[in-house]
Each structure stands twice: as C-alpha cells, then as structure tokens.
Design a protein around this motif. Structure first.
Motif, mmCIF file in Angstrom:
data_model
loop_
_atom_site.group_PDB
_atom_site.id
_atom_site.type_symbol
_atom_site.label_atom_id
_atom_site.label_comp_id
_atom_site.label_asym_id
_atom_site.label_seq_id
_atom_site.Cartn_x
_atom_site.Cartn_y
_atom_site.Cartn_z
ATOM 1 N N GLY A 70 4.561 -5.233 -7.511
ATOM 2 C CA GLY A 70 5.514 -4.409 -6.764
ATOM 3 C C GLY A 70 5.636 -2.977 -7.220
ATOM 4 O O GLY A 70 6.564 -2.273 -6.798
ATOM 5 N N ARG A 71 4.714 -2.487 -8.034
ATOM 6 C CA ARG A 71 4.761 -1.088 -8.480
ATOM 7 C C ARG A 71 3.970 -0.206 -7.511
ATOM 8 O O ARG A 71 2.892 -0.595 -7.048
ATOM 9 N N LEU A 72 4.501 0.967 -7.214
ATOM 10 C CA LEU A 72 3.907 1.880 -6.241
ATOM 11 C C LEU A 72 3.239 3.049 -6.959
ATOM 12 O O LEU A 72 3.868 3.722 -7.792
ATOM 13 N N PHE A 73 1.953 3.279 -6.626
ATOM 14 C CA PHE A 73 1.188 4.395 -7.187
ATOM 15 C C PHE A 73 0.578 5.203 -6.056
ATOM 16 O O PHE A 73 0.226 4.665 -4.997
ATOM 17 N N ALA A 74 0.440 6.511 -6.288
ATOM 18 C CA ALA A 74 -0.199 7.393 -5.310
ATOM 19 C C ALA A 74 -0.844 8.554 -6.052
ATOM 20 O O ALA A 74 -0.423 8.921 -7.160
ATOM 21 N N VAL A 75 -1.858 9.133 -5.442
ATOM 22 C CA VAL A 75 -2.572 10.269 -6.016
ATOM 23 C C VAL A 75 -2.421 11.471 -5.094
ATOM 24 O O VAL A 75 -2.652 11.377 -3.885
ATOM 25 N N THR A 76 -2.006 12.602 -5.680
ATOM 26 C CA THR A 76 -2.078 13.890 -4.982
ATOM 27 C C THR A 76 -2.762 14.880 -5.910
ATOM 28 O O THR A 76 -2.554 14.854 -7.128
#
Length: 474
Positions: A70-76
C-alpha cells in the motif's frame, strides 16, 4: 415517445450523414434491476481534485506504483518520491535520467525501476535507492512474476530476468522472442504468463521451471498483432488489452480471450484514430469504479489538442473524455493511474501534480467539465416531421440555492455539419426536483440530430430523452 437510441456511445463515422453520435464526459450504465424507467442511463464521468504537487517546476510524473503493502511511489524529473496518505512527499533518491518513461515493479521486498539506459533497485525496508545497477543492458518496461523481475532490452528482441527476489542480473539470464523478426516494445505479466509485445507480433511465455532458464514460449502463444504504441498494453477485466499494429495496418484495439485477440474498437473510433498525425505516442491506464472497468486510451497527437477514448468492459461501449481548456476541448489530464489509500490517483500529463479522480468532484481541479450528448438521427426522408416538444429526462434540482445549472440544446438538419443557435433551459436550483427540462416548437425537418451540453458544476444523471412529433407534408 422515447428518442430512440439516446442512451448510447460515441459513434461518429467518417460520413456524419450516416452517424454522428457523441458521448463526451458521460458514460452509459445499464439498469441491472430491470425495473427502472429505462434500460440504461448516462452518468457524468468523475472529476479531479488535487492530491499533491510533486514538482513545482512542472515536470510531469514519469512512473508511478502502489506496492503490495500500500505504499505509493512516483518519479518526477530525477527524483523518486514516496507519497503518504495525507499527500506529503518524501525524497527517496535520485535517478541518473530526467525525462522519459520509468517502468516500476514490486516484488514485495523491493522495487525495480528502469528508465531506458539504467536500472535501479529500491529496498522497501531500508528505504534506499541503489546506484544504477552494474552491467545493466537497458530496460524499457519491467514486470514481476514468480520471484523474478523481468524487463525487455530496448531496440532488441531480448528480455532479461533477475535473480529471484533480487535486482542482481546474471548476464546469462536472457532469452529472445524470435517468432518474428520485430523488436520488443513492452512486456507485462498476467495470469502467470508473460506477454512480450513487439512492433508487429506478440509472444506469450510461461514459467516452465527449467533450471537453465525458467521461461519458455507457450505452445500456440504467437500472436500476429504487435503494438502501435508501447505504453498502451494493460491488464484489464481479467484479460489483456492493447492498441495494435500488424503487417497489415494499425489502430485497432484488441482484447485477449485466452491467447486469442478480439477486436473491441469500433469502425467509428478506428476511422477517427486514422486521422491523427501519429498514434505511437498513445498511452493508457485502467481503473475500476462503481462496478465498471474502464480502459482509458489517450492520444496526445489526436485532433488539435489531443483526444481520449474510454472503453467500458461492462457495457462494451466507448465514450470520450475531454478537459475544457482555454481554447476548447483537450485530451483529459490523467496520464497514469494507481489505486492508493482507497483513492483513484492519477498524474497530470503536463505537470507534476497528482489528483484524486472522484465521482463526487464536479469539476477538474477548478476547471468546468463540459458534458455532451449528441443523439442518433430522428428522420423521415419521405416527408417533413414537426418537432412539437423535446424533453430531457434528467435529475433536476442539482444546483445551489441561488443558481440553476443550465442545459444547452442545439440541433443539426444536415448530419452535424452545421448547428442551430443555442437554446438554454435550467436544471433547477437545489431542491427543485420537479423541474421539467423541455423545449417546445422546434420546427420541421426531414432528418435531425440533437446535441445537449451541460458545463455547470453539478451532478449529471440522464435517464432518457422524450420527443413529440407530428407528420407533415412530403
């Protein structure tokens, strides 16, 4: 009487004289009880509200995942972010690249990220991002299956696997999809099968348990359709769906039935796609809401400002979605989707903002949502017909205490080439649930289509359209 076929999809043919239906920011929903006023209705698509801003400089999200825990990761840009349920962001490391798609997969213990030339591992316990993996051959997309990370090497037929539950790469652990000579563009894992998508063909492999290399091609697992756009394959409604290309052409959306692909796009949609300057930049995501499973297909180069088509696996119908821009309709804002914290999270295609896609949000982060339904033809080619009355059966009383949302009616007597002036009527201020949405004395015609437009911030549920006609002279 009912306006026949009013509850329906977007279906505009190259010759609008044959059919020019549109369904924009509305989707059909069937009445499963069978006891309602109509067999189906049109409901408003969800709006957007800001969840968090990852990159104030405007760099869009390059990759996004919700882990099995349930952990949210994103790349910018160059940064890997972890985002918590309250929208707070935490810098979890730096990538070597700053642009282009980043594929991310989760094995329950860590992540593997691929950005084209580089691969990275992220330890979910230590919260550390590795330096670029040594001896990494390059990776376009990555998936996880049976303990292995699997990724395809750009501009080749080769795919690789890591050591079990690791990002360590043995330089002998690769294979080639050689059934056809085309290169691999993407891969995904579904139902313990690995789908390897090339430019003109697709191969399906499984874990055979061979100690030398565990994956082998499924017997009969060679499909003579590849990818028109590398970022369109997705797991969807217990199947696999993608925008296809073959030696014979491109632009047909296929959905698997076992290992057999079936066409789900329509002639109207395919004719529209054929007018786009390019489709290889198309992207897609899927989500499920209120029992509907949606495949959302974005065309950044479609029309003048992009286009978005959405397939509903429940009704098997397509509708359009659009953002109301300063100069007219644009492709919808959402680019990537993940479900996290009980919310549908989508990234903005043009900037580093994450939104909650919410059916109770009545606008797109402050921008109005323009909802359009263009009806099928009402016609009698042998004689004139008089339109005495037209009523929209819609939920009313959905405004505010001092404001009644408006519905605009226009019509066309030449197959949608030209349209009448606008004719407005109110949907009722809050609580005015007995409001009737009616237009009277609409003149005569031999063939007519009606276009209804609602752009106020209000809940929209359309049950039907009713029309009263009288015969005229031939």
């Amino acid at each position: 009487m009912q306006l026949k076929g009013f509850i329906g999809p977007s279906y505009t043919l190259q010759s609008t004289d044959i059919e020019c239906q549109r369904c924009v920011n509305l989707y059909p929903q069937m009445d499963e009880s069978g006891a309602g006023k109509n067999v189906a209705a049109l409901l408003g698509t969800p709006g957007l509200r800001e969840f968090t801003v990852l990159d104030g400089a405007g760099h869009p999200v390059r990759g996004m995942i919700t882990t099995s825990t349930g952990r949210l990761f994103a790349v910018t840009n160059t940064t890997l972010w972890e985002i918590t349920a309250d929208g707070c962001k935490h810098d979890r490391g730096t990538l070597n690249s700053s642009a282009g798609f980043v594929g991310i997969a989760d094995n329950g213990r860590g992540l593997m990220l691929v950005d084209g030339p580089n691969g990275y591992g992220y330890d979910l316990t230590a919260n550390t991002l590795s330096a670029p993996l040594p001896d990494f051959p390059g990776g376009a997309t990555v998936a996880f299956q049976d303990g292995y990370f699997i990724f395809n090497q750009p501009n080749t037929q080769i795919f690789w696997i890591t050591d079990p539950y690791s990002t360590t790469i043995d330089l002998t652990n690769f294979a080639s999809a050689e059934g056809s000579p085309d290169n691999l563009l993407a891969l995904l894992s579904d139902h313990e099968l690995v789908w390897l998508f090339g430019t003109n063909s697709t191969e399906v492999w499984y874990d055979s348990g061979d100690p030398l290399f565990p994956f082998a091609r499924v017997q009969g697992g060679s499909i003579q359709y590849g990818l028109a756009a590398a970022r369109t394959p997705a797991r969807f409604a217990n199947s696999v769906v993608w925008l296809s290309r073959s030696e014979d052409g491109q632009g047909v959306v296929l959905m698997s039935n076992g290992l057999q692909p079936g066409r789900i796009s329509t002639h109207a949609m395919e004719q529209e796609i054929a007018t786009y300057p390019r489709i290889d930049d198309a992207t897609a995501y899927t989500y499920q809401q209120d029992g509907h499973s949606f495949y959302v297909l974005n065309f950044p180069s479609g029309n003048s400002a992009g286009a978005t088509w959405v397939y509903d696996a429940v009704t098997q119908l397509w509708h359009e979605r659009a953002f109301t821009g300063a100069f007219g309709p644009e492709r919808q804002r959402g680019e990537m989707h993940t479900e996290a914290f009980g919310k549908h999270i989508v990234s903005d295609y043009a900037k580093g903002t994450l939104y909650v896609m919410d059916r109770f949000a009545l606008n797109d982060d402050g921008a109005r949502i323009t909802r359009i339904r263009t009806s099928p033809f009402v016609s009698d080619e042998l004689k004139n017909i008089f339109v005495s009355r037209l009523q929209l059966d819609i939920q009313t009383g959905v405004g505010t205490a001092d404001n009644s949302p408006q519905c605009m009616l226009q019509w066309s007597d030449d197959g949608g080439h030209t349209w009448s002036n606008e004719h407005w009527t109110g949907l009722g201020a809050i609580g005015a649930t007995q409001t009737r949405v009616i237009w009277r004395r609409l003149g005569r015609t031999r063939r007519r289509v009606f276009k209804f437009t609602i752009s106020d911030d209000c809940f929209v549920a359309i049950n039907d359209a009713l029309i009263e006609l009288s015969a005229g002279t031939s």
